[in-house]
Design a protein around this motif. Sequence first.
Motif, PDB file in Angstrom:
ATOM      1  N   PRO A 146       6.618   9.490  22.008  1.00  0.00           N
ATOM      2  CA  PRO A 146       6.357   9.482  20.569  1.00  0.00           C
ATOM      3  C   PRO A 146       5.857  10.829  20.045  1.00  0.00           C
ATOM      4  CG  PRO A 146       5.370   7.572  21.629  1.00  0.00           C
ATOM      5  CD  PRO A 146       5.850   8.473  22.722  1.00  0.00           C
ATOM      6  N   ILE A 147       6.170  11.108  18.801  1.00  0.00           N
ATOM      7  CA  ILE A 147       5.743  12.349  18.158  1.00  0.00           C
ATOM      8  C   ILE A 147       4.227  12.459  18.190  1.00  0.00           C
ATOM      9  CG2 ILE A 147       5.740  13.662  16.010  1.00  0.00           C
ATOM     10  CD1 ILE A 147       8.306  12.219  15.246  1.00  0.00           C
ATOM     11  N   SER A 148       3.545  11.347  17.998  1.00  0.00           N
ATOM     12  CA  SER A 148       2.079  11.366  17.967  1.00  0.00           C
ATOM     13  C   SER A 148       1.482  11.782  19.313  1.00  0.00           C
ATOM     14  CB  SER A 148       1.539  10.003  17.561  1.00  0.00           C
ATOM     15  OG  SER A 148       1.991   9.015  18.468  1.00  0.00           O
ATOM     16  N   LYS A 149       2.215  11.571  20.405  1.00  0.00           N
ATOM     17  CA  LYS A 149       1.713  11.930  21.734  1.00  0.00           C
ATOM     18  C   LYS A 149       2.139  13.328  22.154  1.00  0.00           C
ATOM     19  CE  LYS A 149       1.171   7.312  23.529  1.00  0.00           C
ATOM     20  NZ  LYS A 149       1.597   6.332  24.516  1.00  0.00           N
TER      21      LYS A 149
ATOM     22  N   ARG B 107       9.636  13.418   9.388  1.00  0.00           N
ATOM     23  CA  ARG B 107      10.748  12.471   9.372  1.00  0.00           C
ATOM     24  C   ARG B 107      11.637  12.614   8.137  1.00  0.00           C
ATOM     25  NH1 ARG B 107      10.431   8.967  13.594  1.00  0.00           N
ATOM     26  NH2 ARG B 107       8.385   8.546  14.459  1.00  0.00           N
ATOM     27  N   SER B 108      11.102  13.179   7.063  1.00  0.00           N
ATOM     28  CA  SER B 108      11.933  13.395   5.879  1.00  0.00           C
ATOM     29  C   SER B 108      12.431  14.832   5.773  1.00  0.00           C
ATOM     30  CB  SER B 108      11.158  13.015   4.615  1.00  0.00           C
ATOM     31  OG  SER B 108      10.023  13.827   4.496  1.00  0.00           O
ATOM     32  N   SER B 109      12.164  15.641   6.785  1.00  0.00           N
ATOM     33  CA  SER B 109      12.568  17.050   6.737  1.00  0.00           C
ATOM     34  C   SER B 109      14.059  17.219   7.025  1.00  0.00           C
ATOM     35  CB  SER B 109      11.760  17.876   7.745  1.00  0.00           C
ATOM     36  OG  SER B 109      12.147  17.566   9.066  1.00  0.00           O
ATOM     37  N   ARG B 110      14.595  18.301   6.538  1.00  0.00           N
ATOM     38  CA  ARG B 110      16.015  18.627   6.737  1.00  0.00           C
ATOM     39  C   ARG B 110      16.320  18.861   8.219  1.00  0.00           C
ATOM     40  NH1 ARG B 110      18.148  22.637   2.546  1.00  0.00           N
ATOM     41  NH2 ARG B 110      18.077  20.737   1.329  1.00  0.00           N
ATOM     42  N   ILE B 111      15.396  19.500   8.927  1.00  0.00           N
ATOM     43  CA  ILE B 111      15.626  19.795  10.346  1.00  0.00           C
ATOM     44  C   ILE B 111      15.739  18.497  11.159  1.00  0.00           C
ATOM     45  CG2 ILE B 111      13.217  20.063  11.017  1.00  0.00           C
ATOM     46  CD1 ILE B 111      14.177  22.500  12.689  1.00  0.00           C
ATOM     47  N   TRP B 112      14.929  17.480  10.810  1.00  0.00           N
ATOM     48  CA  TRP B 112      15.024  16.194  11.508  1.00  0.00           C
ATOM     49  C   TRP B 112      16.327  15.485  11.169  1.00  0.00           C
ATOM     50  CZ3 TRP B 112      14.461  13.499  15.475  1.00  0.00           C
ATOM     51  CH2 TRP B 112      14.559  12.110  15.476  1.00  0.00           C
ATOM     52  N   GLN B 113      16.761  15.561   9.934  1.00  0.00           N
ATOM     53  CA  GLN B 113      18.022  14.932   9.533  1.00  0.00           C
ATOM     54  C   GLN B 113      19.188  15.546  10.326  1.00  0.00           C
ATOM     55  OE1 GLN B 113      17.636  12.263   7.607  1.00  0.00           O
ATOM     56  NE2 GLN B 113      15.490  12.820   7.436  1.00  0.00           N
ATOM     57  N   LYS B 114      19.167  16.860  10.475  1.00  0.00           N
ATOM     58  CA  LYS B 114      20.226  17.549  11.246  1.00  0.00           C
ATOM     59  C   LYS B 114      20.162  17.159  12.717  1.00  0.00           C
ATOM     60  CE  LYS B 114      20.827  21.608   8.324  1.00  0.00           C
ATOM     61  NZ  LYS B 114      20.700  23.078   8.247  1.00  0.00           N
ATOM     62  N   LYS B 115      18.962  17.117  13.270  1.00  0.00           N
ATOM     63  CA  LYS B 115      18.802  16.769  14.690  1.00  0.00           C
ATOM     64  C   LYS B 115      19.250  15.341  14.951  1.00  0.00           C
ATOM     65  CE  LYS B 115      17.478  18.775  17.819  1.00  0.00           C
ATOM     66  NZ  LYS B 115      18.241  19.424  18.917  1.00  0.00           N
ATOM     67  N   ARG B 116      18.910  14.420  14.052  1.00  0.00           N
ATOM     68  CA  ARG B 116      19.361  13.019  14.190  1.00  0.00           C
ATOM     69  C   ARG B 116      20.882  12.957  14.245  1.00  0.00           C
ATOM     70  NH1 ARG B 116      17.301  10.139   9.271  1.00  0.00           N
ATOM     71  NH2 ARG B 116      19.154   8.950   9.703  1.00  0.00           N
ATOM     72  N   HIS B 117      21.511  13.690  13.344  1.00  0.00           N
ATOM     73  CA  HIS B 117      22.979  13.714  13.298  1.00  0.00           C
ATOM     74  C   HIS B 117      23.538  14.286  14.599  1.00  0.00           C
ATOM     75  CE1 HIS B 117      26.913  13.809  11.491  1.00  0.00           C
ATOM     76  NE2 HIS B 117      27.026  15.095  11.769  1.00  0.00           N
ATOM     77  N   GLU B 118      22.931  15.358  15.097  1.00  0.00           N
ATOM     78  CA  GLU B 118      23.370  15.993  16.349  1.00  0.00           C
ATOM     79  C   GLU B 118      23.270  15.015  17.528  1.00  0.00           C
ATOM     80  OE1 GLU B 118      21.431  19.249  19.342  1.00  0.00           O
ATOM     81  OE2 GLU B 118      21.319  19.700  17.195  1.00  0.00           O
TER      82      GLU B 118
ATOM     83  N   ARG C   9       0.847  -1.190   0.000  1.00  0.00           N
ATOM     84  CA  ARG C   9       0.000   0.000   0.000  1.00  0.00           C
ATOM     85  C   ARG C   9       0.878   1.234   0.000  1.00  0.00           C
ATOM     86  NH1 ARG C   9      -3.409  -0.675   5.155  1.00  0.00           N
ATOM     87  NH2 ARG C   9      -1.460  -1.575   5.826  1.00  0.00           N
ATOM     88  N   LYS C  10       0.397   2.257  -0.645  1.00  0.00           N
ATOM     89  CA  LYS C  10       1.133   3.510  -0.640  1.00  0.00           C
ATOM     90  C   LYS C  10       1.060   4.072   0.771  1.00  0.00           C
ATOM     91  CE  LYS C  10       1.697   7.802  -3.085  1.00  0.00           C
ATOM     92  NZ  LYS C  10       1.230   8.674  -4.145  1.00  0.00           N
ATOM     93  N   LYS C  11       2.236   4.456   1.310  1.00  0.00           N
ATOM     94  CA  LYS C  11       2.296   4.962   2.668  1.00  0.00           C
ATOM     95  C   LYS C  11       1.549   6.287   2.755  1.00  0.00           C
ATOM     96  CE  LYS C  11       5.565   5.199   6.406  1.00  0.00           C
ATOM     97  NZ  LYS C  11       6.940   5.079   6.804  1.00  0.00           N
ATOM     98  N   GLU C  12       0.714   6.381   3.751  1.00  0.00           N
ATOM     99  CA  GLU C  12      -0.064   7.592   3.935  1.00  0.00           C
ATOM    100  C   GLU C  12       0.859   8.725   4.359  1.00  0.00           C
ATOM    101  OE1 GLU C  12      -3.368   9.092   7.063  1.00  0.00           O
ATOM    102  OE2 GLU C  12      -3.636   7.084   6.239  1.00  0.00           O
ATOM    103  N   THR C  13       0.750   9.851   3.693  1.00  0.00           N
ATOM    104  CA  THR C  13       1.587  10.992   4.051  1.00  0.00           C
ATOM    105  C   THR C  13       0.821  11.864   5.026  1.00  0.00           C
ATOM    106  OG1 THR C  13       1.679  11.154   1.635  1.00  0.00           O
ATOM    107  CG2 THR C  13       3.372  12.220   2.826  1.00  0.00           C
ATOM    108  N   ASN C  14       1.407  12.032   6.184  1.00  0.00           N
ATOM    109  CA  ASN C  14       0.817  12.932   7.164  1.00  0.00           C
ATOM    110  C   ASN C  14       1.927  13.815   7.715  1.00  0.00           C
ATOM    111  OD1 ASN C  14       2.215  11.399   9.061  1.00  0.00           O
ATOM    112  ND2 ASN C  14       0.435  10.158   9.579  1.00  0.00           N
ATOM    113  N   ILE C  15       1.621  14.595   8.690  1.00  0.00           N
ATOM    114  CA  ILE C  15       2.587  15.560   9.212  1.00  0.00           C
ATOM    115  C   ILE C  15       3.808  14.859   9.818  1.00  0.00           C
ATOM    116  CG2 ILE C  15       1.524  15.799  11.486  1.00  0.00           C
ATOM    117  CD1 ILE C  15       2.082  18.869  11.148  1.00  0.00           C
ATOM    118  N   ILE C  16       3.612  13.675  10.413  1.00  0.00           N
ATOM    119  CA  ILE C  16       4.729  12.955  11.029  1.00  0.00           C
ATOM    120  C   ILE C  16       5.664  12.392   9.973  1.00  0.00           C
ATOM    121  CG2 ILE C  16       5.340  10.966  12.470  1.00  0.00           C
ATOM    122  CD1 ILE C  16       2.751  11.512  14.051  1.00  0.00           C
ATOM    123  N   THR C  17       5.120  11.805   8.916  1.00  0.00           N
ATOM    124  CA  THR C  17       5.998  11.267   7.863  1.00  0.00           C
ATOM    125  C   THR C  17       6.708  12.399   7.132  1.00  0.00           C
ATOM    126  OG1 THR C  17       4.132  11.133   6.337  1.00  0.00           O
ATOM    127  CG2 THR C  17       4.734   9.122   7.506  1.00  0.00           C
TER     128      THR C  17
END
Length: 162
Positions: free
Chosen positions: A79-82, A38-49, A27-35
């Motif tokens: 969790p982000i959802s909470k 997770r693909s945003s540049r700010i999250w990629q930088k924070k993960r690295h940090e 199934r095509k993954k549902e795109t919502n604010i959380i997904t």
Amino acid sequence: MLISCSYCNRLHNRGEICQNRPKNNSRKKETNIITKFRSSRIWQKKRHEIKIRDKYLCQNCKKNGIYQFNKLEVHHITPISKSWNKRLKNDNLITLCCSCHKMADNQEISNIDLIDMIEKEKPVYTFKGPHNGLYWFICNGHTNIKGMDVMHHLDEIDLFCA
């Protein structure tokens, strides 16, 4: 024009779909604010940090004396959802290997234990001095590679600016 079918080894007209062809169940993954986050540049930088903060080691394995540095993931304790507001907070993020991350998601590793692992890694800063008219700055009282206290000289001006 007839073509040979790779699914049933019979002949079909070109463009005809064979009944034996497997159905695409992905199934095509549902795109919502959380997904999207997770693909945003700010999250990629924070993960690295966070991985740098945790010295590219799984913190749960490290607690158990194992130095796991493969297949690392950054886990949200809450969790982000909470709690959307905690998604980028350092005290809500911890580096875990793939298997520890699954255990944390299944509550096999408690959130309290994860928070304790982060708290132990936080630097504690203290001032010492004056000694011979100088002030010294000590971080966690740890020793560096040469076995000396991690200390930095500060001028009185630096103390007031900090």
